[in-house]
Design a protein around this motif. Structure first.
Motif, short mmCIF file in Angstrom:
data_model
loop_
_atom_site.label_atom_id
_atom_site.label_comp_id
_atom_site.label_asym_id
_atom_site.label_seq_id
_atom_site.Cartn_x
_atom_site.Cartn_y
_atom_site.Cartn_z
N ASP A 234 33.89 54.86 41.69
CA ASP A 234 34.42 53.49 41.55
C ASP A 234 33.84 52.81 40.33
O ASP A 234 32.67 52.99 40.01
CB ASP A 234 34.09 52.68 42.81
N LYS A 235 34.67 52.02 39.68
CA LYS A 235 34.20 51.25 38.53
C LYS A 235 33.13 50.26 38.96
O LYS A 235 32.14 50.06 38.27
CB LYS A 235 35.39 50.50 37.93
N SER B 175 34.34 45.87 45.57
CA SER B 175 35.17 45.88 44.37
C SER B 175 36.66 45.88 44.72
O SER B 175 37.07 46.45 45.73
CB SER B 175 34.84 47.13 43.54
N ALA C 34 40.76 43.92 44.74
CA ALA C 34 41.42 42.69 45.19
C ALA C 34 41.21 42.44 46.69
O ALA C 34 40.98 41.31 47.11
CB ALA C 34 42.91 42.77 44.88
N THR C 35 41.24 43.47 47.50
CA THR C 35 41.10 43.27 48.94
C THR C 35 39.70 42.80 49.32
O THR C 35 39.53 41.87 50.11
CB THR C 35 41.41 44.58 49.71
N GLY D 217 46.58 39.88 54.80
CA GLY D 217 47.46 40.03 55.94
C GLY D 217 48.04 41.45 55.86
O GLY D 217 48.17 42.00 54.78
N VAL E 16 35.95 55.66 35.68
CA VAL E 16 36.52 56.89 35.14
C VAL E 16 37.30 56.52 33.88
O VAL E 16 38.03 55.54 33.84
CB VAL E 16 37.42 57.57 36.19
N ASN F 236 40.55 45.33 37.81
CA ASN F 236 41.87 45.95 37.78
C ASN F 236 42.55 45.73 36.43
O ASN F 236 43.23 44.74 36.22
CB ASN F 236 42.73 45.40 38.92
N ASP G 195 43.72 50.84 34.24
CA ASP G 195 43.14 52.11 33.75
C ASP G 195 43.89 53.33 34.29
O ASP G 195 44.12 54.30 33.56
CB ASP G 195 41.67 52.25 34.15
N ARG H 228 49.78 41.68 42.72
CA ARG H 228 50.74 41.18 43.69
C ARG H 228 52.18 41.44 43.23
O ARG H 228 53.12 41.02 43.87
CB ARG H 228 50.51 39.71 43.97
N ASP I 10 47.79 49.99 44.69
CA ASP I 10 48.43 49.27 43.59
C ASP I 10 48.57 50.12 42.33
O ASP I 10 49.30 49.75 41.42
CB ASP I 10 47.62 48.02 43.23
N ALA J 270 48.91 45.69 51.54
CA ALA J 270 47.79 46.17 52.35
C ALA J 270 48.23 47.38 53.16
O ALA J 270 47.49 48.36 53.29
CB ALA J 270 47.30 45.05 53.26
C1 LIG Z 1 44.02 36.75 46.25
C2 LIG Z 1 44.80 37.92 46.74
C3 LIG Z 1 45.31 37.92 48.02
C4 LIG Z 1 46.04 38.99 48.50
N1 LIG Z 1 46.54 38.91 49.77
C5 LIG Z 1 47.26 39.95 50.25
C6 LIG Z 1 47.76 39.91 51.59
O1 LIG Z 1 47.54 38.94 52.33
N2 LIG Z 1 48.46 41.00 52.03
C7 LIG Z 1 48.69 42.10 51.24
O2 LIG Z 1 49.32 43.03 51.68
N3 LIG Z 1 48.21 42.16 49.97
C8 LIG Z 1 47.50 41.11 49.46
N4 LIG Z 1 47.02 41.18 48.18
C9 LIG Z 1 47.17 42.43 47.42
C10 LIG Z 1 46.12 43.45 47.87
O3 LIG Z 1 44.85 42.87 47.79
C11 LIG Z 1 46.17 44.71 47.01
O4 LIG Z 1 47.46 45.21 47.03
C12 LIG Z 1 45.19 45.78 47.50
O5 LIG Z 1 43.86 45.36 47.30
C13 LIG Z 1 45.43 47.12 46.82
O6 LIG Z 1 44.43 48.02 47.15
P1 LIG Z 1 43.94 49.10 46.09
O7 LIG Z 1 42.90 49.91 46.78
O8 LIG Z 1 45.10 49.78 45.52
O9 LIG Z 1 43.32 48.25 44.89
P2 LIG Z 1 42.02 47.32 44.83
O10 LIG Z 1 41.66 46.80 46.16
O11 LIG Z 1 42.27 46.31 43.77
O12 LIG Z 1 40.87 48.31 44.36
C14 LIG Z 1 40.93 48.93 43.11
C15 LIG Z 1 39.65 49.71 42.93
O13 LIG Z 1 39.75 50.56 41.80
C16 LIG Z 1 38.56 50.47 41.05
N5 LIG Z 1 38.83 50.87 39.66
C17 LIG Z 1 39.61 50.25 38.75
N6 LIG Z 1 39.61 50.95 37.59
C18 LIG Z 1 38.80 52.02 37.77
C19 LIG Z 1 38.37 53.09 36.94
N7 LIG Z 1 38.78 53.21 35.66
N8 LIG Z 1 37.52 54.02 37.45
C20 LIG Z 1 37.08 53.92 38.74
N9 LIG Z 1 37.45 52.91 39.56
C21 LIG Z 1 38.31 51.99 39.09
C22 LIG Z 1 38.09 49.06 41.25
O14 LIG Z 1 36.71 48.92 40.99
C23 LIG Z 1 38.44 48.83 42.71
O15 LIG Z 1 37.40 49.28 43.54
C24 LIG Z 1 46.27 40.11 47.67
C25 LIG Z 1 45.75 40.13 46.38
C26 LIG Z 1 45.01 39.05 45.90
C27 LIG Z 1 44.47 39.08 44.52
#
Ligand SMILES: Cc1cc2nc3c(=O)[nH]c(=O)nc-3n(C[C@H](O)[C@H](O)[C@H](O)COP(=O)(O)OP(=O)(O)OC[C@H]3O[C@@H](n4cnc5c(N)ncnc54)[C@H](O)[C@@H]3O)c2cc1C
Ligand code: SF4
Ligand code: SF4
Lengths: 142, 561
Positions: B60-61, B67, B69-70, B76, B168, B219, B222, B342, B366, B385
C-alpha cells in the motif's frame, strides 16, 4: 491540516508515523513525531483517532492555520476538550463502545438510489433513534 | 493458508538480471499474488487470494487500514436482501440515471457477493453493526476506520505479508507480456522494493487529482497508468467528473445531509434551483459567477438533527471545530473534485474474475470501471462500496487461480519493467516539466475548474485536452524523480494520463448521459450512443465504442460466457 503534536502528552509510540496515509510525520531525535510535511496532509483525521493519548489535533482546514489561530494552541485545545474528541466519537480507546454501534446513517440513505426502503421526507417521527449520546460532543476550539 | 512470501536475493532463483537493474531491492519478494493498494478492494482481494491457497503480498502507498477513500469517509453499502422485488427495485434505481450502461448479470453478481461479504464482516470480523429495536443488526453502512481496521486484521491473520508506505511504481512483465510482478519504493525506508508474482491485482483506488477531498489524496490514478503501460484499456472515463459539496476550506465531502440544505447567494437571498442532487450544477455555476455560495441545513427538524449527529460523526467535525452550527448558521460551501472516486470510470474488465486485457493483471474497486453496475451515474452512496468488496473478492480468487496455472515456472521468468512517464523520461530532465509540483499544478488547472470538467462543452474540452497533451509530451521527455520524489513524479504523470483519457472520452461522447453533461449536446440518452466507451493509449490516445474495441472479448460476451 495537522497542527499540533503535544510533546507533553506523546508517549513516542510511533503509531501516527505508521498510520498517516500521506507520510506527514518524521521521528525527532528524542522519539517524538514532528510535522515534517504539513503540505502533504489530506486532513483525514486518521492520526488523531489512532493516537492512544490524545496528543494530536487536526484543524479542519485544508490549508495551514494562521499564526495565533486557536487551532494551533495546545492549551486552548486541551481546555476546550478538542484533543481526543474525535477518537471518543469513533469509540476507540479502553472501555468505549465503538461509534459504529450508534450509526443511524441508513435512515438517511433509505430509498436513495439503490438502497431499500422509502425516503423519509420530512425526516422525523418514531422511526428515529433516541438521542442517546455517542460520547461527549465534539468541542469547538472557540 | 500460508505466509510463504519469501524474501531473498534475486539470485536465489537463478533468474536473469532485469534489464535495468537498479541498486538493490529491499525487500525482494516472491509471492503467488501481489495486491497493490490497501483499501476495501485490496484487502478483500488479499484475503480471498490467501483463502484460495495463494501466498500473498499486499503493498500500500499509505497504511493499510487508514489509507484510501473508505477508511477516512465511511460508506453506505448496496446491501439488499435476496428478495426478488427488493433486488429488482435496487437494480432499476440507477438504470436510467446511469444512462442504461449497467449490466444485469453484473448487478446480480455484485448484490449476491456483497450480501455474502457483509455477513462475513459480521461473523468473521465481528464488525460492531448498530442494532434495531428487535436486536437485529443493521448492515447497510460501514464506518471507515472501524471497517478498515478489521480488514487489516483479517488480512494479517490470513498470512498476507503487508508492506505499508510502499507505493508501487511500475509493473514487471515476462517475455510474453504477462504481468509478473511490480516494483515500488518504500517511502519510510528510502529504498526500492520488488515483488515477483504469478499475478497482480491493481486496487489502487480512483483519481481525485490531489483535490484534498476526504481521504482521496492517495488516489492519483497510479493503477490506471500502470495498467495502460502493460496494454490494458480504460472504460467509462467520461464519467469521471464527480464533484462533492464541502464546507469551504475543509476536506469533508460527506454529502448525504445536504438534502436538508437551503443554498443562498452571498447576500442571503435564496439560490433558486440549487440542491445537493439535481441542483449541484447551479451551485457550480454560482461559484463561478459570484464566487460564493452559502448553505444552511435548515430543513432538518430536531429529530433529524439528533439522528444526523449519530449517523455521520465526521460530517460534523469541521463545523464543531470551526464553531459553526450548520442548522442555524449559514456557511460557505465549495465543490471538491472526486474524479473517478465517486465517478465510475476505470480499468476495463474483460471477465467475471475481474481480469483485464493483459494476462496476469486483475483490477478491483475504483481502479476498475464501475459502469457495469451503475453505468454513468455516481457509484457513491452504496454501489462503489459493494463493488469494492465484490470485485476484490473475484480479483483475488481469479489472480490466485491464474498464478496456480503457472506452476514452477512462475518465479523463473525474465522480468522487464514497464514504467515510463515520470520514471524513465525519454530525454534529459529539464525545465518546468522536470518539477513534479509544477506538473501537478498544470494538470489541476485543466481538470479541477468547474467550467472545464463539470459543466462540459466541446471547445473548452478540446482546449483543455490540448493543454494536457502538451503537459504529457513535456513530462514524457523531462519528468523524473530520484528517491522519494520518484513517487511524486509518477503521481503527477498518472494524473496527466487520467485527465487525457477523461477528456478524450468526454469529447467522443457527443450527448448527455449519466454524470457526463455536455452544454453543447444537452439532449439525454441518444439511442445511438447507448454503449460504453473504451479509451486507451499513452503517447497516442484512442477511444472506441466497446463493440468495436481492439480486444478479444466484450464485457457482454465475457458475461455470457
Ligand atoms: C467522502 C466520500 C464518501 C463516500 N461515500 C460512499 C458511500 O457512502 N457509499 C459508497 O458505495 N461509496 C462511497 N464512496 C466511494 C468509496 O469510498 C470508494 O469507492 C471506495 O473507497 C473504493 O475502494 P478502493 O479500495 O477501490 O479504493 P480506496 O479505498 O480509495 O483505496 C485505495 C488504496 O490504494 C492505495 N494506493 C493508491 N496508489 C497506490 C500505489 N501506487 N501503490 C500502492 N498503493 C496505492 C491507497 O493508499 C489506498 O490504500 C465515498 C467516497 C468519498 C470520498
Ligand atoms: S490528518 Fe491524515 S494526512 Fe494529516 S497528518 Fe493526520 S493522518 Fe496524516
Ligand atoms: S500516536 Fe500519539 S503518542 Fe504515539 S507517537 Fe504519535 S503523537 Fe505520540
Amino acid at each position: 491540516m495537522i497542527e499540533v503534536v503535544s510533546r507533553s502528552r506523546c508517549v513516542g509510540c510511533d503509531l501516527c508515523i505508521r498510520v498517516c496515509p500521506t507520510d506527514v510525520f518524521e521521528r525527532d531525535t528524542d522519539g517524538i513525531p514532528v510535522i515534517a510535511r504539513q503540505e502533504d496532509c489530506q486532513t483525514c483525521f486518521s492520526c488523531e483517532i489512532y493516537c492512544p493519548v490524545d496528543a494530536l489535533y487536526v484543524a479542519p482546514l485544508t490549508g495551514p492555520a494562521p499564526d495565533g489561530s486557536p487551532h494551533r494552541e495546545e492549551e486552548h485545545l486541551a481546555a476546550t476538550g478538542a484533543l481526543g474528541a474525535y477518537r471518543r466519537t469513533v469509540g476507540w480507546g479502553g472501555g468505549r463502545t465503538p461509534g459504529s454501534r450508534y450509526d443511524r446513517n441508513h435512515l438517511f440513505t433509505a430509498g436513495m438510489t439503490g438502497q431499500p426502503g422509502t425516503r423519509p421526507n420530512p425526516l422525523s417521527g418514531p422511526g428515529l433513534p433516541q438521542a442517546e449520546s455517542p460520547g461527549p460532543d465534539l468541542a469547538s476550539p472557540h | 493458508m500460508s505466509s510463504t512470501a519469501q524474501s531473498g536475493p534475486n539470485t536465489k532463483h537463478a533468474t536473469p538480471a532485469p534489464q535495468t537493474a537498479p541498486l538493490s531491492y529491499e525487500p525482494d519478494l516472491t509471492a503467488d499474488v501481489l495486491v497493490v493498494g490497501g483499501g476495501p478492494a485490496a484487502t478483500w482481494a488479499a484475503v480471498k487470494a490467501a483463502e484460495n491457497g495463494a501466498s500473498v503480498v499486499l503493498a500500500d502507498k499509505g497504511y493499510c487500514g487508514s489509507s484510501g477513500a473508505t477508511a477516512a469517509a465511511g460508506t453506505g453499502v448496496w446491501y439488499v436482501p435476496p428478495h426478488p422485488e427488493d433486488r429488482a427495485a435496487a437494480k432499476a434505481s440507477r438504470e436510467a440515471l446511469g444512462g442504461h450502461l449497467a449490466n444485469h448479470h453484473w448487478m446480480d453478481r455484485v448484490l449476491d457477493q456483497t450480501w455474502h461479504n457483509v455477513h462475513e464482516l459480521a461473523e468473521v470480523s465481528r464488525y460492531p453493526f448498530p442494532v434495531d429495536a428487535e436486536g437485529r443488526q443493521l448492515r447497510r453502512g460501514l464506518q471507515g476506520p472501524e471497517y478498515m481496521r478489521r480488514m487489516r486484521l483479517r488480512v494479517q491473520r490470513a498470512g498476507v505479508r503487508v508492506l505499508d508506505h510502499s507505493p508501487v511504481l511500475e509493473l514487471l512483465v515476462d517475455e510474453d507480456g504477462s504481468v509478473a510482478g511490480a516494483a515500488g519504493y518504500r517511502r519510510q525506508e528510502d529504498r526500492p522494493f520488488r515483488v515477483r508474482s504469478g499475478a497482480v491485482v491493481l486496487a489502487t483506488g480512483g483519481c481525485a487529482f490531489l483535490s484534498r477531498a476526504l481521504g482521496c489524496n492517495v488516489n492519483t490514478g497510479d493503477g490506471y497508468l500502470m495498467a495502460a503501460e502493460a496494454g490494458a484499456a480504460m472504460s467509462g472515463m467520461e464519467f469521471s467528473n464527480a464533484y462533492a459539496i464541502a464546507p469551504k476550506f475543509t476536506s469533508v465531502t460527506k454529502t448525504a445531509y445536504y438534502r436538508y440544505a437551503t443554498f443562498y447567494h452571498a447576500d442571503g437571498s435564496v439560490l433558486e434551483g440549487a440542491g445537493s442532487a439535481k441542483g449541484r450544477s447551479v451551485i457550480a455555476r454560482t461559484l463561478l459567477s459570484e464566487g460564493t455560495v452559502l448553505c444552511r441545513l435548515d430543513q432538518a427538524d430536531e429529530a433529524a438533527r439528533r439522528a444526523m449527529r449519530l449517523g455521520q460523526a465526521n460530517f460534523f467535525l469541521p463545523f464543531d471545530r470551526l464553531g459553526i452550527d450548520p442548522f442555524t448558521q449559514m456557511f460557505p460551501v465549495t465543490l471538491l473534485a472526486e474524479g473517478t472516486v465517486r465517478g465510475t470510470g476505470g480499468i476495463r474488465i474483460t471477465g467475471d474474475d475481474c481480469r483485464t486485457e493483459v494476462p496476469g493483471l486483475y483490477a478491483a474497486g475504483d481502479a476498475a470501471t464501475r459502469e457495469l453496475i451503475c453505468g454513468g451515474f455516481t457509484g457513491g452512496g452504496s454501489h462503489n462500496a459493494a463493488w469494492a468488496m465484490s470485485s476484490g473478492t473475484w480479483a483475488g480468487r481469479g489472480a490466485s487461480s491464474f498464478a496456480r496455472t503457472l506452476g514452477e515456472y512462475t518465479h523463473h521468468r525474465a522480468l522487464t519493467p514497464l514504467g515510463r512517464a515520470g520514471l524513465r523520461p525519454s530525454g534529459t530532465t529539464r525545465g518546468q516539466a522536470g518539477d513534479h509540483r509544477l506538473v501537478v499544478e498544470a494538470v489541476q488547472r485543466e481538470v479541477l475548474p468547474y467550467d472545464k470538467n463539470y459543466l462540459r462543452e466541446g471547445a473548452r474540452l478540446t482546449t483543455a485536452l490540448e493543454s494536457l497533451n502538451d503537459i504529457w509530451r513535456e513530462l514524457r521527455h523531462g519528468l523524473a524523480g530520484g528517491g522519494e520524489t520518484t513517487v511524486r513524479a509518477r503521481q503527477a504523470a498518472a494524473m496527466a494520463a487520467t485527465g487525457r483519457w477523461m477528456y478524450t472520452a468526454a469529447l467522443a461522447r457527443t450527448e448527455t448521459r449519466g454524470m457526463h453533461k455536455r452544454a453543447d449536446f444537452p439532449a439525454l440518452d441518444d439511442p445511438g450512443q447507448r454503449r460504453r466507451l473504451i479509451t486507451g493509449g499513452l503517447d497516442e490516445l484512442w477511444t472506441v465504442p466497446e463493440s468495436a474495441a481492439p480486444v478479444h472479448t466484450t464485457v457482454a460476451e465475457a458475461a455470457a460466457a
